[in-house]
Design a protein around this motif. Structure first.
Motif, short mmCIF file in Angstrom:
data_model
loop_
_atom_site.label_atom_id
_atom_site.label_comp_id
_atom_site.label_asym_id
_atom_site.label_seq_id
_atom_site.Cartn_x
_atom_site.Cartn_y
_atom_site.Cartn_z
N GLY A 57 0.81 -1.22 0.00
CA GLY A 57 0.00 0.00 0.00
C GLY A 57 0.84 1.26 0.00
N GLY A 58 2.17 1.13 -0.15
CA GLY A 58 3.05 2.29 -0.16
C GLY A 58 3.18 2.94 1.20
N ARG A 59 3.00 2.15 2.28
CA ARG A 59 2.98 2.72 3.62
C ARG A 59 4.11 2.18 4.50
N PHE A 60 5.16 1.65 3.90
CA PHE A 60 6.29 1.14 4.68
C PHE A 60 7.60 1.59 4.05
N GLU A 61 8.50 2.10 4.90
CA GLU A 61 9.86 2.43 4.49
C GLU A 61 10.79 2.10 5.64
N TYR A 62 12.04 1.85 5.31
CA TYR A 62 13.02 1.54 6.35
C TYR A 62 14.31 2.29 6.08
N MET A 63 15.14 2.41 7.13
CA MET A 63 16.45 3.04 7.03
C MET A 63 17.46 2.11 7.71
N LEU A 64 18.51 1.72 6.95
CA LEU A 64 19.47 0.75 7.47
C LEU A 64 20.86 1.02 6.91
N ARG A 65 21.85 1.03 7.78
CA ARG A 65 23.25 1.18 7.37
C ARG A 65 23.92 -0.19 7.41
N SER A 66 24.88 -0.39 6.51
CA SER A 66 25.52 -1.70 6.42
C SER A 66 26.36 -2.02 7.65
N LYS A 67 26.96 -1.01 8.29
CA LYS A 67 27.82 -1.27 9.45
C LYS A 67 27.04 -1.31 10.76
N ASP A 68 25.75 -1.08 10.69
CA ASP A 68 24.92 -1.10 11.89
C ASP A 68 24.71 -2.54 12.37
N PHE A 69 24.40 -2.70 13.66
CA PHE A 69 24.24 -4.02 14.27
C PHE A 69 23.29 -4.95 13.50
N PRO A 70 22.07 -4.49 13.13
CA PRO A 70 21.11 -5.42 12.53
C PRO A 70 21.62 -6.10 11.26
N PHE A 71 22.37 -5.39 10.41
CA PHE A 71 22.88 -5.98 9.18
C PHE A 71 24.23 -6.66 9.40
N ARG A 72 25.08 -6.03 10.15
CA ARG A 72 26.45 -6.53 10.34
C ARG A 72 26.46 -7.93 10.94
N PHE A 73 25.56 -8.21 11.88
CA PHE A 73 25.55 -9.48 12.57
C PHE A 73 24.42 -10.41 12.11
N ARG A 74 23.78 -10.08 11.00
CA ARG A 74 22.58 -10.83 10.61
C ARG A 74 22.84 -12.30 10.35
N ASP A 75 23.94 -12.63 9.70
CA ASP A 75 24.19 -14.01 9.27
C ASP A 75 25.19 -14.75 10.17
N VAL A 76 25.48 -14.20 11.35
CA VAL A 76 26.37 -14.90 12.27
C VAL A 76 25.66 -16.14 12.80
N ASN A 77 26.27 -17.29 12.65
CA ASN A 77 25.60 -18.56 12.94
C ASN A 77 25.78 -18.96 14.41
N VAL A 78 25.15 -18.17 15.30
CA VAL A 78 25.09 -18.52 16.71
C VAL A 78 23.62 -18.48 17.12
#
Length: 551
Positions: free
Chosen positions: A301-322
């Motif tokens: 519906g065009g009602r969602f946007e996000y802001m994310l930096r590559s070095k930020d915690f959510p992306f930087r640690f996303r694929d760590v297998n723990v």
């Protein structure tokens, strides 16, 4: 003899009338006589001043200050009411009268019957705003913070930054609601990162009571605001039978862990008040969740946007297998420049593992703050990182404008009296509708396929295309055009499945797809029943486990 007396009386009467006319106040003879008296008796004489007062306002305006003082003293001695207005001078005073005509000046109070648009009655309700038809509609704004944020910081730091960005959008009808403080806090230095990773694993079922209260309060407030708006719209319609007020919109801005709460708020509203959900927007900042379950309806519906930096915690640690990190996910790829990017550009995409090798915890902490994402000048060393911070602020402003620019629809108007007197034919207006079903198997294995079928009806015959959204924004969507001959109603089928064998130990996963029809008013959107994908034994749950539209 009698004739002579009558003739003499006539002459005397004629002379008396002539002199009366010549000496009337304001005439030339009167002014000349007054000047002569002033010359003979001096300007201090009462005879002079009284004659000047009665002669002409032009003479008074030309008198020197000495004469004005005499006039003022004489006026004070007269009985109040003898002239137009009683002088407001205390006995015994001798003020200098202001030049005439008098300019009240900018600080002089104005009579209320001129100042008040309702006339002399300042208590009149004719200008009451609640009676005016609201053709704009309000945008109610909520902010949910991450962890390790004090209530004082939430109120005195976070909200002023958000208010500044809202003001910069140029939109005038925002209304801020500042009572959704998230009190979560832990002593570990990683703060948001550790707490959010735990929450991603255990979900909202393991939320602390204070966290649940944040969600419940936001949902309750949104529902109450919507109920009040509907009641006010009915009142406005009673005063103006043609009034069709705009429905309100709702914007949630969430940062870090606050995105989990925003997701739960959206999910609760979707399941209990779908009409409000169609008027809900979310700006997700530094999110540890991909908003699965609500992302399709919001994004479609065009009602969602996000802001994310590559070095930020959510992306930087996303694929760590723990274990604690397996369920951390993002709404999409990084789309905001890293703080230390001197060109203010996002740069080429790199996998999280690569970013992890090339950055430090200090980089992640620098990237994570709300002030950095909003490009606020309170950011430490703002001038050093000005280019990327300015770009980030520009993105924040544009994203808010984008996700609040949709039409929320109008409340219905009351039937006018003239229309009520004319019998109207009973007609049931056909409304746009959409249905999403699974026509193939709803349980498939990896590399197997099934069919999602989208049926729609648009009485206005303006439907142009159907888009099927996957469970995660990291996966491709698929848009199919609607032939012109089928713009009124039709059926569009999509083949979906999980292709490849890089499931990394995913368990069985239920995929829900969102279908959107473009061109209709209002836009049509609906969710499919779940499609379960059987993987090899395992427990991971992130975007590589999902199915997506194939053809």
């Amino acid at each position: 003899m009698r004739r002579i007396r009558l003739f003499a009386l006539g002459i005397v009467s004629f002379i008396a009338v002539l002199m009366s006319a010549l000496l009337a106040p304001g005439t030339f003879v009167n002014r000349a006589l007054s000047a002569a008296l002033c010359t003979v008796f001096s300007f201090n004489s009462t005879i002079c001043t009284v004659n000047l007062v009665n002669s002409s306002d032009r003479v008074v305006a030309a008198t020197p200050p000495a004469v004005e003082r005499n006039i003022s003293d004489w006026l004070v001695q007269r009985a109040p009411g003898e002239f137009d207005d009683a002088p407001n001078v205390s006995p015994g005073s001798n003020p200098q009268a202001p030049p005439f005509p008098q300019d009240p000046g900018p600080n002089q109070p104005v009579r209320p019957d001129f100042d008040n648009p309702n006339g002399g009655n300042p208590n009149s309700n004719t200008g009451n705003q609640s009676r005016q038809c609201d053709t704009e509609g309000k945008i109610h704004v909520f902010y949910i913070n991450g962890v390790r944020t004090t209530e004082d910081t939430y109120t005195k730091n976070s909200w002023p930054m958000i208010s500044s960005v809202l003001q910069e959008t140029g939109i005038k009808n925002f209304e801020e609601h500042k009572n959704n403080y998230n009190p979560t806090g832990i002593s570990l230095g990683a703060g948001d990162f550790i707490e959010s990773a735990i929450q991603a694993n255990f979900g909202s079922n393991k939320l602390a009571p204070s966290n649940t209260q944040v969600i419940n309060n936001a949902v309750a407030e949104i529902k109450q605001l919507d109920s009040d708006a509907e009641k006010q719209a009915k009142e406005q319609a009673k005063n103006d039978c043609k009034c069709q007020p705009k429905k309100p919109k709702y914007l949630i801005i969430a940062h870090s862990q606050g995105n989990f709460f925003a997701k739960e708020v959206a999910s609760t509203i979707l399941n209990t008040k779908p009409d409000i959900f169609e008027r809900l927007s979310i700006l997700a900042i530094a999110s540890f969740t991909n908003y699965q379950g609500v992302i399709g309806g919001l994004r479609g519906g065009g009602r969602f946007e996000y802001m994310l930096r590559s070095k930020d915690f959510p992306f930087r640690f996303r694929d760590v297998n723990v274990p604690v990190l397996r369920d951390v996910s993002n709404p999409g790829r990084p789309n905001i420049p890293d703080i230390d990017n001197k060109n203010g550009e996002v740069g080429e995409y790199q996998e999280p593992s690569k970013v992890l090798e090339q950055s430090t915890i200090k980089d992640a902490a620098l990237a994570h703050g709300l002030e950095g994402y909003l490009g606020d000048k309170s950011f430490k060393e703002y001038e050093k990182y000005a280019e990327s911070l300015k770009k980030s602020r520009e993105e924040a402003v544009n994203k808010i404008k984008k996700i609040t620019s949709y039409d929320p629809g109008n409340y219905p108007s009351e039937q006018c009296q003239a229309d009520k007197q004319t019998p109207q034919p009973q007609q049931t207006a056909q409304k746009p509708s959409i249905t999403v079903t699974i026509t193939g198997s709803n349980v498939i294995a990896v590399n197997e396929k099934t069919t999602v079928e989208v049926k729609f009806v648009d009485p206005a015959c303006r439907a142009t295309s159907v888009t099927l959204w996957p469970p995660s924004l990291a996966l491709p969507r698929l848009e199919k055009p609607i032939p012109a001959a089928s713009a009124c109603r039709g059926t569009i089928s999509f083949i979906v499945g999980r292709i490849g064998d890089n499931s990394y130990g995913c368990g069985e996963y239920k995929n829900v797809f969102n279908a959107n029809v473009s061109g209709t008013s209002p836009p049509l959107s609906a969710y499919s029943p779940p499609v379960t994908v059987k993987h090899k034994p395992g427990s991971q749950d992130y975007w590589s486990c999902y199915a997506w539209p194939l053809e």
